[in-house]
Design a protein around this motif. Structure first.
Motif, mmCIF file in Angstrom:
data_model
loop_
_atom_site.group_PDB
_atom_site.id
_atom_site.type_symbol
_atom_site.label_atom_id
_atom_site.label_comp_id
_atom_site.label_asym_id
_atom_site.label_seq_id
_atom_site.Cartn_x
_atom_site.Cartn_y
_atom_site.Cartn_z
ATOM 1 N N ILE A 1 68.556 -31.002 27.963
ATOM 2 C CA ILE A 1 69.660 -30.904 28.935
ATOM 3 C C ILE A 1 69.209 -30.076 30.133
ATOM 4 C CG2 ILE A 1 71.917 -29.801 29.327
ATOM 5 C CD1 ILE A 1 72.686 -30.741 26.459
ATOM 6 N N PRO B 1 68.323 -26.434 11.825
ATOM 7 C CA PRO B 1 69.408 -26.582 12.803
ATOM 8 C C PRO B 1 69.079 -25.958 14.164
ATOM 9 C CG PRO B 1 70.310 -25.919 10.690
ATOM 10 C CD PRO B 1 68.810 -25.881 10.542
ATOM 11 N N LEU B 2 68.422 -24.800 14.154
ATOM 12 C CA LEU B 2 68.130 -24.129 15.427
ATOM 13 C C LEU B 2 67.172 -24.960 16.277
ATOM 14 C CD1 LEU B 2 68.397 -21.630 17.274
ATOM 15 C CD2 LEU B 2 66.476 -20.616 16.025
ATOM 16 N N VAL C 1 67.839 -30.476 21.863
ATOM 17 C CA VAL C 1 68.931 -31.026 22.696
ATOM 18 C C VAL C 1 69.141 -30.142 23.929
ATOM 19 C CG1 VAL C 1 71.430 -31.446 22.749
ATOM 20 C CG2 VAL C 1 70.074 -32.166 20.756
ATOM 21 N N ALA C 2 69.226 -28.833 23.699
ATOM 22 C CA ALA C 2 69.522 -27.897 24.788
ATOM 23 C C ALA C 2 68.390 -27.864 25.823
ATOM 24 C CB ALA C 2 69.758 -26.500 24.210
ATOM 25 N N MET D 1 68.278 -17.339 35.062
ATOM 26 C CA MET D 1 68.351 -18.585 34.296
ATOM 27 C C MET D 1 68.887 -19.755 35.101
ATOM 28 S SD MET D 1 70.245 -19.338 30.698
ATOM 29 C CE MET D 1 70.426 -21.015 30.117
ATOM 30 N N MET E 1 75.392 -27.330 21.415
ATOM 31 C CA MET E 1 73.977 -27.516 21.717
ATOM 32 C C MET E 1 73.705 -27.617 23.209
ATOM 33 S SD MET E 1 72.903 -30.162 18.704
ATOM 34 C CE MET E 1 73.136 -29.729 16.971
ATOM 35 N N ASP E 2 74.720 -27.328 24.015
ATOM 36 C CA ASP E 2 74.500 -27.257 25.458
ATOM 37 C C ASP E 2 74.409 -25.783 25.808
ATOM 38 O OD1 ASP E 2 74.486 -27.276 28.182
ATOM 39 O OD2 ASP E 2 76.521 -28.049 28.426
ATOM 40 N N TRP E 3 73.185 -25.311 25.996
ATOM 41 C CA TRP E 3 72.983 -23.884 26.252
ATOM 42 C C TRP E 3 72.750 -23.628 27.738
ATOM 43 C CZ3 TRP E 3 68.783 -23.069 21.857
ATOM 44 C CH2 TRP E 3 69.363 -23.375 20.624
ATOM 45 N N SER F 1 71.484 -21.674 8.069
ATOM 46 C CA SER F 1 72.814 -22.265 8.202
ATOM 47 C C SER F 1 72.684 -23.790 8.127
ATOM 48 C CB SER F 1 73.456 -21.844 9.516
ATOM 49 O OG SER F 1 72.613 -22.202 10.598
ATOM 50 N N LYS G 1 66.612 -28.203 16.081
ATOM 51 C CA LYS G 1 67.249 -29.455 16.498
ATOM 52 C C LYS G 1 68.159 -29.215 17.697
ATOM 53 C CE LYS G 1 69.325 -33.447 14.379
ATOM 54 N NZ LYS G 1 69.936 -33.929 13.141
ATOM 55 N N ALA G 2 68.972 -28.156 17.610
ATOM 56 C CA ALA G 2 69.862 -27.826 18.719
ATOM 57 C C ALA G 2 69.039 -27.452 19.955
ATOM 58 C CB ALA G 2 70.783 -26.680 18.318
ATOM 59 N N SER H 1 75.802 -19.832 26.177
ATOM 60 C CA SER H 1 75.331 -20.636 25.059
ATOM 61 C C SER H 1 75.957 -20.258 23.740
ATOM 62 C CB SER H 1 73.825 -20.464 24.947
ATOM 63 O OG SER H 1 73.537 -19.415 24.087
ATOM 64 N N PRO I 1 74.046 -33.915 18.259
ATOM 65 C CA PRO I 1 72.680 -33.772 18.805
ATOM 66 C C PRO I 1 72.285 -34.966 19.688
ATOM 67 C CG PRO I 1 72.583 -34.429 16.505
ATOM 68 C CD PRO I 1 74.045 -34.253 16.829
ATOM 69 N N GLU J 1 69.217 -18.636 10.808
ATOM 70 C CA GLU J 1 68.314 -19.234 9.816
ATOM 71 C C GLU J 1 69.114 -19.563 8.552
ATOM 72 O OE1 GLU J 1 65.102 -20.163 9.532
ATOM 73 O OE2 GLU J 1 64.814 -19.773 11.669
ATOM 74 N N PHE K 1 64.414 -20.659 28.421
ATOM 75 C CA PHE K 1 65.273 -19.919 27.488
ATOM 76 C C PHE K 1 65.532 -20.741 26.216
ATOM 77 C CE2 PHE K 1 69.744 -19.672 26.081
ATOM 78 C CZ PHE K 1 69.792 -18.380 25.588
ATOM 79 N N GLN K 2 65.917 -22.000 26.434
ATOM 80 C CA GLN K 2 66.272 -22.881 25.312
ATOM 81 C C GLN K 2 65.070 -23.153 24.401
ATOM 82 O OE1 GLN K 2 67.000 -23.427 28.548
ATOM 83 N NE2 GLN K 2 69.183 -23.885 28.734
ATOM 84 N N ALA L 1 77.116 -32.650 23.326
ATOM 85 C CA ALA L 1 76.322 -31.560 22.747
ATOM 86 C C ALA L 1 77.175 -30.318 22.513
ATOM 87 C CB ALA L 1 75.132 -31.229 23.655
ATOM 88 N N PHE M 1 73.391 -20.190 15.684
ATOM 89 C CA PHE M 1 72.399 -20.814 14.815
ATOM 90 C C PHE M 1 71.598 -19.750 14.091
ATOM 91 C CE2 PHE M 1 73.534 -24.019 17.805
ATOM 92 C CZ PHE M 1 73.519 -25.193 17.082
ATOM 93 N N ASP N 1 72.846 -27.737 8.655
ATOM 94 C CA ASP N 1 72.771 -28.642 9.788
ATOM 95 C C ASP N 1 73.905 -29.654 9.655
ATOM 96 O OD1 ASP N 1 71.820 -29.956 11.998
ATOM 97 O OD2 ASP N 1 70.186 -30.962 10.942
ATOM 98 N N LEU N 2 74.593 -29.920 10.759
ATOM 99 C CA LEU N 2 75.608 -30.971 10.704
ATOM 100 C C LEU N 2 74.906 -32.311 10.519
ATOM 101 C CD1 LEU N 2 78.177 -30.153 13.544
ATOM 102 C CD2 LEU N 2 78.191 -29.494 11.146
ATOM 103 N N VAL O 1 73.911 -20.287 21.282
ATOM 104 C CA VAL O 1 72.642 -20.181 20.564
ATOM 105 C C VAL O 1 72.729 -19.198 19.391
ATOM 106 C CG1 VAL O 1 71.680 -18.456 22.142
ATOM 107 C CG2 VAL O 1 70.148 -19.913 20.829
ATOM 108 N N ASP O 2 73.555 -18.177 19.557
ATOM 109 C CA ASP O 2 73.631 -17.179 18.496
ATOM 110 C C ASP O 2 74.330 -17.694 17.238
ATOM 111 O OD1 ASP O 2 72.243 -15.381 20.021
ATOM 112 O OD2 ASP O 2 74.063 -14.601 20.972
#
Lengths: 340, 340
Positions: free
Chosen positions: A133, A122-123, A129-130, A34, B66-68, B87, A125-126, B78, B152, B85, A107-108, B147, B83, B89-90, B80-81
């Motif tokens: 980056i 949410p996933l 961003v990820a 990665m 959100m920085d993975w 959950s 959207k994040a 990350s 976001p 389904e 990966f992201q 992030a 996030f 969203d901020l 990532v986990d």
């Protein structure tokens, strides 16, 4: 403060565009690890681009690096002292670099499924961003590597440029800043990016789609894909019987056929199992050939070869045209009209 | 493929812009040390932005980064986990972050003199490349820090956006992508950048000039400058007798006067020696006050305070309006018309 958009879009290039070079993600990053650069290949490609694109009269000039930033684990800040008043500026033929993502962004993007849109989740959207980056980190590294070779590069993210897709194809891309950049004698470095999409709110705009769009509008002399294998094979290149397809002709309708080698004793076109690289996050080989065929159809030669080899240097220098030399390893995809 | 530019420029924001936040280079980087982040302040500012800008009903939600991407010297890739389904969203109120350069870009820009143009000179051309590398590196770090706090963010370089200057002022800036970004509920992160200039081929577009332009066109409720001192003083803040000017009124012509404290026994307006920070690469304090006054004149409150303090948190939360509380340390610059 308002823009005369028509005037800006009508901007013409001062000098014709020599070429568009794709740095394949598989070549410049380490697959399976990665966000790891393949620094050796990246350095080699940067050096070859310098040698190939510099104007002949400048060939003897010293490399004066343009990355004056700190580098982790490296000594010395800059080559700034190399720039004395009155010293000659390196002159480059205009070209554009577009790179893929390789082990950056993959990966992201795949974890979040942003190629399918869904920014309300949410996933996704994040992930948007990820992904940005990750791919912009890679873009910065490539801009820096090229700048260290004295190539006046500037990074341009498709997202920031305001480009958008409609299901993976480009829906909108204003090229005015790109043209101004070329006219000011800088080399733009673009990349596959996460962008907004008209139908599904977001998507991935791949480097290959960007190249096709730029080729259509800017008409470069040729387009080069640098990857981690020598070109297009009749079966997976890991197969010891795989044959490198050296010349592919594309007709006006976009259909393509293998001209060289003669495939009489092999699988015929249509059943040829085509592979360039296994490490492809944005659509597989079929897409890649189709993109190349779309470009060739416009009368623009497309070359695919292995990054950082004598074959990539030769094709970058423009030595591979007309008949393909027997000792050149790569795939040339050209308009059948042109090659007749 | 063509753009209906008028339509895009006429795009309206779905929700009113709550604020524009300037992260001063002096606060988020270590002065005097080339390209060194002030990580502690940056982390603190990011966390405060999250607390302040998140919608109230979301206050109890967990931070989901959100920085993975990989980080040097840090473990774990990350969040990532986090996030799953379904959950929540901020939800953030719309805001824009603009940051300065501090110890990034300063060396490259001043060595090459690119604020004076002159791209035909090898030194200026290289300096343009080197400056952009340095400021985009900082932008990436700031996008990542925000992030990681679950904001976001998307980086948008003014150069890539195609913005240009005419002698340091904005000559052209298409805001359509910025507005689309806000409408899609992302937070744009812009920065001072090297750009093309209409009169002298290139220049530096400072973060402060960007903010004035955005404030004029997007009419935020308020603008906040976060820096390394508490605000504007009547003399250099290192002077033990320096008095913090807590309220400055700006009249319709842009003239300003100190309302609080009462300066009867002090130097009067006009002889007040104003300082916010010594580390200012793009025009000094006079420019900064003038930019703030231009914004305040529009009826938009401007606040200056120290990053990463309880005072910055309060002002970010919108608690400082109407009368300035005695226990708040900062400078409010407001339209005299509005405060009457």
């Amino acid at each position: 403060m308002t823009k005369n958009s028509v005037t800006k879009n009508d901007l013409v290039l001062k000098k014709p565009l020599r070429c568009i070079v794709k740095l394949g993600g598989a070549a410049i990053t380490v697959k399976n690890e990665m966000e790891k650069l393949n620094e050796q290949i990246l350095q080699s490609v940067s050096s070859q681009l310098r040698q190939a694109m510099i104007e002949e009269k400048m060939a003897g000039e010293k490399v004066r690096g343009m990355d004056w930033s700190r580098r982790i684990g490296k000594t010395g800040v800059s080559d700034v002292d190399d720039f004395k008043e009155g010293s000659a500026d390196l002159q480059f033929d205009p070209f554009i670099v577009v790179h893929g993502a390789g082990s950056f962004g993959h990966f992201q993007a795949s974890k979040s499924g942003i190629h399918r849109g869904g920014l309300h989740k949410p996933l996704a959207k994040a992930g948007f961003v990820a992904t940005r980056i990750s791919v912009t980190s890679l873009n910065l590294e490539i801009v820096r590597a090229l700048a260290r070779e004295g190539i006046p590069t500037v990074g341009m993210s498709p997202f920031a440029c305001g480009w958008s897709t409609c299901k993976r194809n480009i829906a909108f891309a204003d090229l005015s800043q790109l043209k101004e950049t070329l006219n000011a004698e800088f080399i733009p470095v673009l990349h596959g990016d996460a962008v907004f999409d008209r139908l599904q709110d977001c998507s991935i705009l791949s480097g290959d789609v960007i190249i096709r769009h730029l080729a259509e509008l800017l008409k470069p002399d040729y387009v080069i894909f640098l990857t981690d294998v020598f070109g297009v094979y009749d079966r997976p290149p890991t197969n010891p019987d795989a044959v490198l397809l050296k010349e592919i002709d594309v007709d006006e309708t976009g259909n393509w056929s293998v001209v060289k080698p003669n495939l009489l004793d092999m699988n015929k076109h249509g059943t040829v199992e085509i592979r360039v690289s296994a490490h492809d996050t944005t659509g597989g080989m079929e897409t890649k050939i189709m993109e190349a065929a779309c470009i060739a159809k416009l009368g623009i030669d497309v070359y695919i070869t292995k990054a950082g080899t004598c074959h990539s240097l030769r094709v970058l220098k423009g030595e591979i045209n007309g008949n393909i030399p027997d000792d050149w390893l790569g795939t040339a995809i050209r308009s059948s009209k042109k090659s007749k």
